[in-house]
Scaffold this motif. Structure first.
Motif, PDB file in Angstrom:
ATOM      1  N   ASP A 488       0.750  -1.150   0.058  1.00  0.00           N
ATOM      2  CA  ASP A 488       0.008   0.102   0.078  1.00  0.00           C
ATOM      3  C   ASP A 488       0.671   1.291   0.164  1.00  0.00           C
ATOM      4  OD1 ASP A 488      -2.114  -1.688   0.109  1.00  0.00           O
ATOM      5  OD2 ASP A 488      -2.365  -1.473   2.156  1.00  0.00           O
ATOM      6  N   TRP A 511       7.108   1.117   7.471  1.00  0.00           N
ATOM      7  CA  TRP A 511       5.866   2.045   7.226  1.00  0.00           C
ATOM      8  C   TRP A 511       5.624   2.818   8.333  1.00  0.00           C
ATOM      9  CZ3 TRP A 511       6.555  -3.092   9.000  1.00  0.00           C
ATOM     10  CH2 TRP A 511       5.723  -3.409  10.372  1.00  0.00           C
ATOM     11  N   LEU A 518      -2.050  -1.234   7.044  1.00  0.00           N
ATOM     12  CA  LEU A 518      -1.490  -1.322   5.798  1.00  0.00           C
ATOM     13  C   LEU A 518      -0.954  -2.497   5.429  1.00  0.00           C
ATOM     14  CD1 LEU A 518       1.001   2.000   6.328  1.00  0.00           C
ATOM     15  CD2 LEU A 518      -1.209   2.019   4.919  1.00  0.00           C
ATOM     16  N   GLN A 521       1.164  -7.299  -0.552  1.00  0.00           N
ATOM     17  CA  GLN A 521       0.568  -8.429  -1.427  1.00  0.00           C
ATOM     18  C   GLN A 521       1.490  -9.234  -2.357  1.00  0.00           C
ATOM     19  OE1 GLN A 521      -0.571  -4.745  -1.767  1.00  0.00           O
ATOM     20  NE2 GLN A 521      -2.126  -5.112  -0.506  1.00  0.00           N
ATOM     21  N   ARG A 531      -2.178 -12.016   1.200  1.00  0.00           N
ATOM     22  CA  ARG A 531      -1.998 -10.629   1.423  1.00  0.00           C
ATOM     23  C   ARG A 531      -1.627 -10.562   3.087  1.00  0.00           C
ATOM     24  NH1 ARG A 531      -4.563  -5.421   0.584  1.00  0.00           N
ATOM     25  NH2 ARG A 531      -5.146  -4.638   2.548  1.00  0.00           N
ATOM     26  N   GLU A 533      -1.345  -8.277   6.315  1.00  0.00           N
ATOM     27  CA  GLU A 533      -1.685  -6.938   7.064  1.00  0.00           C
ATOM     28  C   GLU A 533      -0.311  -6.656   8.040  1.00  0.00           C
ATOM     29  OE1 GLU A 533      -5.338  -6.468   8.743  1.00  0.00           O
ATOM     30  OE2 GLU A 533      -6.459  -6.386   6.701  1.00  0.00           O
TER      31      GLU A 533
END
Length: 643
Positions: A488, A511, A518, A521, A531, A533
């Motif tokens: 992201d 991040w 966020l 992937q 995916r 998180e």
């Protein structure tokens, strides 16, 4: 036989085998390219009539014997007149000499039932269902029923192919020995048709003579077709070699690719050209790979024949599982306007050919046989403990993607998460290979296992290592699967690096603080794999600092009252303080900054019942300050400190 039964009576004189005496010393012979039993016997002993010496000392299997270059055969050094010349085995040449003990030979059959299809009876002499490779001798008969066929192979490798509802009686071999009994008219074709494949022997072999109700036929080595119709007319079509047709005291010699007809009570006609062999304008493919059954298409047309060759009035189409066209799966006639073959057969190897028939029912030489190999492919989905696989019909040579062509012996496992290209052919050379695309979905989805290491703080950001491991349904690693990683907005990624274990990868992610999650992937060629998180990170609170004191009197100040009431007074006060407390929020105060480490600042002052509430110092959360008051009227000295 009933009126509906077409019978072929073929009477051949038999040469009986004589007992063998002690065999001479044997030597090795290495088969050369193009060798046959006949040519080897001719090369070693001067005549192919001695091919029985090869058969007697070698186990060559069923007739016709097929020799391959490099085979080693045991052969006698010389011809012994008492050695049988028609026993059953094969030989080849080299130079190492060995001596075998004397052997004796039992009489050998004159022929064998080399092929049969559907319902075929043998009389040896009792009637019973015929068996493949069944030996046949003098007086034995073979009878084919409707939609049936058979092939009889003689010791000299000549073959007679019987069509449906035919009868043959074996009396012997008249082509290498003079008859000791029987007459030419003993060999009789009553009705029906016969396709003869006669091998060429050394010297001047005696022709095979057949008698029909209206003519007598002498067949030379080669291939010919003889037919007798309902009116008892005899038709002779010579495809290869030559033959003679005699009727009403007249004999005509029929050359190759010609035919002659003898109606009952009439002499034979002059030889006339046969219809030309058809050509394949669109031959069947060498190899067909099918996931769903579909017809195999081929197109044929009339070929270029001899001058005066007739145009086809119909076609004779045959499809067989063997190259000799004994095991027929299709045997039909088609009108002249039908030139398209739609082959609907199960997976397997086939041979196709077409011949033309003219308006007088003369059948010409068949086309070149066109082989076709049909293979089926089925996809077995992945299941727990088993990856997806391709099941391919046996007899094929296949490869996945860029692998080598190998004989199919087991299902081909598919690597999940990737499309594949299946390439197959009839043999390892790859001639006529066919490719089939296997989509990614058919290969199954790989199992993705992800983990995130404990995060670390870097200023207001978070840093962690994210790991992924890819495995198939059988829990085997997938090291060759190409994967990609994205994230992201706001997430910084390092390079994707392979892990210590096969099929494992890791990536470093950084991040910032965010009120929402966020994520990363993982994909493979655009298809999602997993995916991940990332943990939510909150911003760190700013550190709490106190203004340092510059002296015990750092908080001293004086106040000037602007108004008084009985219990309160409002005014402006001047306080003495250091510089640093105002650097964190310079807009909250008026900093006079006179010099050094002190400064004068204006601040509102509120006097309540002898207590001073100083509202100026917001860094201290409006802390209440108490000071003695000098007067409650026009002016007062406010002494206060920080608590």
């Amino acid at each position: 036989m009933t009126a509906h039964t077409r019978a072929l009576a073929l009477l051949l004189t038999l040469g009986l085998a004589t007992p063998a005496r002690a065999a001479p010393p044997l030597v090795d012979y290495v088969v050369q390219d193009g060798d046959t039993c006949q040519t080897i016997a001719r090369k070693l002993y001067g005549s192919s009539k001695h091919l029985g010496l090869l058969h007697a000392n070698n186990k060559l299997g069923r007739l016709p014997h097929r020799l391959t270059p490099g085979m080693v055969l045991k052969v006698p050094q010389s011809v012994d007149a008492s050695t049988p010349t028609d026993t059953t085995t094969t030989a080849n040449p080299t130079t190492t000499t060995t001596t075998n003990p004397p052997t004796t030979s039992t009489p050998n059959p004159d022929a064998i039932l080399s092929s049969l299809r559907n319902e075929v009876d043998a009389f040896t002499p009792e009637q019973h269902p015929g068996r493949r490779d069944e030996p046949l001798s003098r007086g034995h008969r073979v009878n084919t029923h409707a939609a049936s066929s058979a092939e009889i192979t003689f010791a000299d490798e000549s073959r007679l192919q019987l069509g449906e509802q035919s009868l043959i009686v074996i009396l012997g071999n008249t082509r290498t020995q003079a008859r000791s009994r029987g007459k030419p008219e003993d060999t009789t074709l009553v009705t029906g048709s016969l396709r003869a494949h006669l091998g060429a022997l050394a010297g001047k072999p005696r022709p095979l003579t057949l008698q029909t109700p209206s003519a007598q036929v002498s067949l030379e080595p080669g291939e010919a077709q003889l037919a007798v119709d309902a009116e008892q007319s005899t038709r002779l079509a010579v495809h290869r070699g030559s033959a003679s047709l005699r009727a009403q005291s007249k004999t005509v010699r029929v050359p190759e690719q010609h035919g002659s007809k003898a109606a009952r009570g009439k002499p034979p006609t002059q030889p006339r050209p046969l219809p030309a062999a058809p050509t394949w304008t669109t031959p069947p493919p060498l190899f067909v790979l099918q996931q769903d059954p579909a017809p195999v298409i081929a197109v044929y047309a009339a070929g270029l024949g001899l001058p005066g060759a007739p145009t086809p009035a119909s076609w004779h189409v045959q499809v067989a599982t063997d190259d000799r066209f004994n095991d027929l799966v299709v045997d039909t006639r088609a009108p002249a306007e039908v030139t398209r073959l739609e082959l609907r057969v199960p997976p397997g190897r086939y041979h196709t050919r077409v011949s033309a028939i003219d308006s007088d029912q003369f059948e010409g030489r068949p086309s070149e046989p066109a082989p076709v190999h049909i293979a089926s492919v089925q996809t077995v989905p992945a299941s727990p403990g088993k990856p997806a696989a391709l099941v391919i019909s046996p007899g094929s040579f296949c490869a996945l993607d860029d692998g080598p062509l190998l004989a199919i012996q087991a299902p081909l496992q598919l690597r999940p998460g990737s499309p594949h290209t299946l390439r197959c052919a009839a043999d390892a050379t790859g001639a006529g290979a066919t490719a089939l695309e296997i989509p990614r979905g058919a290969a199954g989805t790989p199992q993705a296992i992800t983990t995130t290491d404990p995060l670390q703080r870097l200023d207001d950001d978070a840093v962690a290592i994210v790991r992924i491991t890819l495995r198939d349904a059988a829990d085997a690693p997938l090291p060759e699967l190409a994967i990609q990683v994205s994230a992201d907005p706001g997430v910084q990624l390092g390079p994707l690096t392979p892990g210590d274990e096969p099929g494992s990868f890791s990536v470093r992610a950084r991040w910032p603080a965010s009120p929402w999650p966020l994520a990363l992937q993982f994909t493979s060629d655009g298809e999602p794999l997993a995916r991940v998180e990332l943990p939510v990170v909150r911003p760190q609170p700013p550190p709490v600092t106190k203004a340092p004191r510059i002296s015990p009197l750092a908080g001293t100040g004086i106040g000037l009252l602007a108004a008084t009431v009985p219990l309160t007074a409002i005014g402006i006060g001047l306080t003495l303080s250091d510089l640093r407390p105002y650097q964190d929020d310079p807009l909250r105060r008026l900093d006079l900054r006179p010099a050094g480490i002190t400064a004068l600042a204006l601040a509102p002052v509120l006097l309540v019942s002898g207590a001073t509430l100083l509202v100026l110092d917001r860094r201290e959360q409006r802390r209440l300050r108490l000071t003695p008051q000098a007067t409650a009227t026009s002016a007062g000295l406010l002494l206060h400190g920080r608590f």
